[in-house]
Design an enzyme around this catalytic site. Sequence first.
Site, mmCIF file in Angstrom:
data_model
loop_
_atom_site.group_PDB
_atom_site.id
_atom_site.type_symbol
_atom_site.label_atom_id
_atom_site.label_comp_id
_atom_site.label_asym_id
_atom_site.label_seq_id
_atom_site.Cartn_x
_atom_site.Cartn_y
_atom_site.Cartn_z
ATOM 1 N N THR A 190 -12.879 -13.858 -10.180
ATOM 2 C CA THR A 190 -12.330 -12.876 -9.263
ATOM 3 C C THR A 190 -12.743 -11.500 -9.746
ATOM 4 O O THR A 190 -12.773 -11.246 -10.953
ATOM 5 C CB THR A 190 -10.800 -13.033 -9.111
ATOM 6 O OG1 THR A 190 -10.305 -11.947 -8.357
ATOM 7 C CG2 THR A 190 -10.082 -13.106 -10.428
ATOM 8 N N GLU A 242 -6.974 -16.929 -7.307
ATOM 9 C CA GLU A 242 -6.106 -17.581 -8.299
ATOM 10 C C GLU A 242 -5.244 -18.676 -7.679
ATOM 11 O O GLU A 242 -4.523 -19.370 -8.375
ATOM 12 C CB GLU A 242 -5.167 -16.533 -8.932
ATOM 13 C CG GLU A 242 -5.849 -15.533 -9.856
ATOM 14 C CD GLU A 242 -6.387 -14.310 -9.120
ATOM 15 O OE1 GLU A 242 -6.575 -14.380 -7.884
ATOM 16 O OE2 GLU A 242 -6.621 -13.282 -9.776
ATOM 17 N N LYS A 278 1.743 6.708 -2.661
ATOM 18 C CA LYS A 278 3.089 7.127 -3.027
ATOM 19 C C LYS A 278 3.240 8.607 -2.720
ATOM 20 O O LYS A 278 2.703 9.462 -3.414
ATOM 21 C CB LYS A 278 3.365 6.848 -4.503
ATOM 22 C CG LYS A 278 4.852 6.926 -4.803
ATOM 23 C CD LYS A 278 5.192 6.237 -6.110
ATOM 24 C CE LYS A 278 6.685 5.914 -6.148
ATOM 25 N NZ LYS A 278 7.116 5.298 -7.376
ATOM 26 N N TRP A 311 6.894 4.930 -0.721
ATOM 27 C CA TRP A 311 5.651 4.215 -0.448
ATOM 28 C C TRP A 311 5.240 4.337 1.020
ATOM 29 O O TRP A 311 6.069 4.195 1.912
ATOM 30 C CB TRP A 311 5.795 2.723 -0.755
ATOM 31 C CG TRP A 311 6.109 2.392 -2.176
ATOM 32 C CD1 TRP A 311 7.230 1.792 -2.641
ATOM 33 C CD2 TRP A 311 5.283 2.619 -3.323
ATOM 34 N NE1 TRP A 311 7.158 1.633 -4.001
ATOM 35 C CE2 TRP A 311 5.976 2.128 -4.456
ATOM 36 C CE3 TRP A 311 4.015 3.199 -3.520
ATOM 37 C CZ2 TRP A 311 5.466 2.187 -5.740
ATOM 38 C CZ3 TRP A 311 3.505 3.251 -4.809
ATOM 39 C CH2 TRP A 311 4.222 2.756 -5.893
HETATM 40 P P1 ADP Z 1 -10.724 -9.918 -4.393
HETATM 41 O O1 ADP Z 1 -9.747 -9.243 -5.319
HETATM 42 O O2 ADP Z 1 -12.101 -9.987 -4.884
HETATM 43 O O3 ADP Z 1 -10.588 -9.444 -2.968
HETATM 44 P P2 ADP Z 1 -9.464 -12.381 -3.572
HETATM 45 O O4 ADP Z 1 -10.302 -12.873 -2.500
HETATM 46 O O5 ADP Z 1 -8.825 -13.333 -4.471
HETATM 47 O O6 ADP Z 1 -10.284 -11.428 -4.457
HETATM 48 O O7 ADP Z 1 -8.435 -11.416 -2.899
HETATM 49 C C1 ADP Z 1 -7.091 -11.697 -2.811
HETATM 50 C C2 ADP Z 1 -6.404 -10.524 -2.183
HETATM 51 O O8 ADP Z 1 -6.891 -10.292 -0.868
HETATM 52 C C3 ADP Z 1 -4.932 -10.703 -2.024
HETATM 53 O O9 ADP Z 1 -4.252 -10.414 -3.215
HETATM 54 C C4 ADP Z 1 -4.616 -9.728 -0.908
HETATM 55 O O10 ADP Z 1 -4.463 -8.416 -1.400
HETATM 56 C C5 ADP Z 1 -5.854 -9.763 -0.072
HETATM 57 N N1 ADP Z 1 -5.640 -10.631 1.084
HETATM 58 C C6 ADP Z 1 -6.008 -11.907 1.243
HETATM 59 N N2 ADP Z 1 -5.672 -12.362 2.459
HETATM 60 C C7 ADP Z 1 -5.052 -11.360 3.099
HETATM 61 C C8 ADP Z 1 -4.458 -11.180 4.402
HETATM 62 N N3 ADP Z 1 -4.448 -12.143 5.298
HETATM 63 N N4 ADP Z 1 -3.912 -9.985 4.673
HETATM 64 C C9 ADP Z 1 -3.914 -8.981 3.786
HETATM 65 N N5 ADP Z 1 -4.462 -9.073 2.562
HETATM 66 C C10 ADP Z 1 -5.025 -10.244 2.220
#
Ligand code: ADP
Length: 537
Positions: free
Chosen positions: A181, A327, A436, A441
């Site tokens: 990641t 994860e 913020k 927020w």
């Molecule tokens: P990266 O950090 O490279 O983007 P990931 O693909 O694991 O890696 O990303 C996970 C993150 O993507 C989540 O923690 C969230 O913030 C965001 N995310 C995933 N799906 C959604 C969704 N449907 N809506 C909003 N955010 C999302």
Amino acid sequence: MRGTIMNYPLTLPTILEHAGRLHGAQEIVSRMPDKSVHRYRFSEFYNRTKKLADGLIKAGLKSGDRVGTLCWNHYAHLEAYFGVPCSGGVLHTLNLRLHADELAYIAKHAGDRFLIVDDDLLPILEGFRDKVDFERIFVVRYNGDPVPADMEDYEDLLDGATSEFTYPEIDEFDACGMCYTSGTTGKPKGVAYSHRGVVLHTLAVSAPDAFGLSMRDCILPIVPMFHANAWGMPTTAVMAGAKTVFAGPHTDHESVLELLESEQVSMTSGVPTVWLPVVDAMKREADRWNLNPALKFVIGGSAAPEAMIRDFDTLGHQVIHAWGMTEMTPVGTTGIPKPSFDSMSRTEQFATLAKQGIPLPFVDIRVVGDDGPAPWDGETMGELQVKGPWIADSYYEPDDPIFSWTDDGWFRTGDVVTVDPEGYVKITDRTKDLIKSGGEWISSVDVENALMGHPDIKEAAVIAMPHERWVERPLACIVLKEGAVLSVESVREFLADKFAKWWLPDAVEFIEEIPRTSTGKFQKMALRERFKDYASE
Ligand code: ADP
């Protein structure tokens, strides 16, 4: 008293065997670099995959050894998805959009022994090959290019192997795959998926109230197979015996629409940036494509804007909004309407569909705010923490100190959410993207989604800019649709009846494009960097 049920391991060979025996006639369709189509049946996939497993063992692969892939979405990548784990190995999907230095770090950190690579991606490999120690490199002749002298033909690996192969013994807790990641700070971090976790995840996401995938479906995962198990789509399709279609490198909207039409796809998946131009094209030329009326769009990776969900609805297609993380194997929640949905107004229904959905069974969630556990009232924001049988409990040999797990064993997602009384999770931000202002927020995601509902706005990202008095204030970065003209004031007016006054962006920048991450999400970090001196400008 102990149950009287067998201790039968949950491993990937079981899924492959099931598919091979029961779904042999089903098709797997791959678009090639020249846009021609490669087609074969599950029976051939099954034989070739077993040959790949046998070939890898004959090549010296030992249980737990990593095999990297640097591949597009296609049949051979699907063979690797099963062939590598079924040999006892660990499939490590490399993200072809990363910088050479990152690829070198990741492949080296994971200790990849072998690599399977597409011929048309060899230039990417050349960029980092001298920094890694692949013992053998197998080239998929996807484009029909010759195999370099110091590499081997993937087909020769299969030709020298047998499908009469017996699986090695695999413990269900053994790793079957790996994915890194990106992370915004520190080095990329590796997640090692277990057979058990992937099998349980496959079962959970295929349930009717998740993706609801059946053997009568035809799926086209646009989400890359190098990213987070392609959201579980490949294993789910193989287990269900669903016709599976791959787009290869052709993920522009015209190519995607052509393929959705020609194969009569019933489920497709990808990040919102893939669907923005698709839905636009469908709106512009509604009669041009003769799509399967049952086609559903699984959208995740970042928030699907409500306007997009409404547009698909008007066009007659359902959106399944999904949230997950690398994860988490990766799916955690899916946005399926509960029965209570039927008595909601249309406005409430779309607001619910724009949330990220309810947790899958076995995904345990809690929200932790500044004052401890937050109630499920749809209002109180806090960090989403998760537990479950397909959620990582650590990273693979991390180089940096890790603070992602709480003392009582919950994974800290870094996402700030509210959860409503029905259990629908709404991502309001990632902790690092929250704005913020004066101690309160502001959800950048909410403001972005509203902006993307404006008819003249193509894309929008809202970031924090430093502010002397309020610490941070929102800055909206907007990409206009072709030919559109908007004033800063009209943008603020458009938002005025949707948000409290202090949520409205102080400033608006009209930009050419929003930079993307390697997985196609808006890269807000790059915008923050670009506008970091904005306040003093
Ligand atoms: P990266 O950090 O490279 O983007 P990931 O693909 O694991 O890696 O990303 C996970 C993150 O993507 C989540 O923690 C969230 O913030 C965001 N995310 C995933 N799906 C959604 C969704 N449907 N809506 C909003 N955010 C999302």
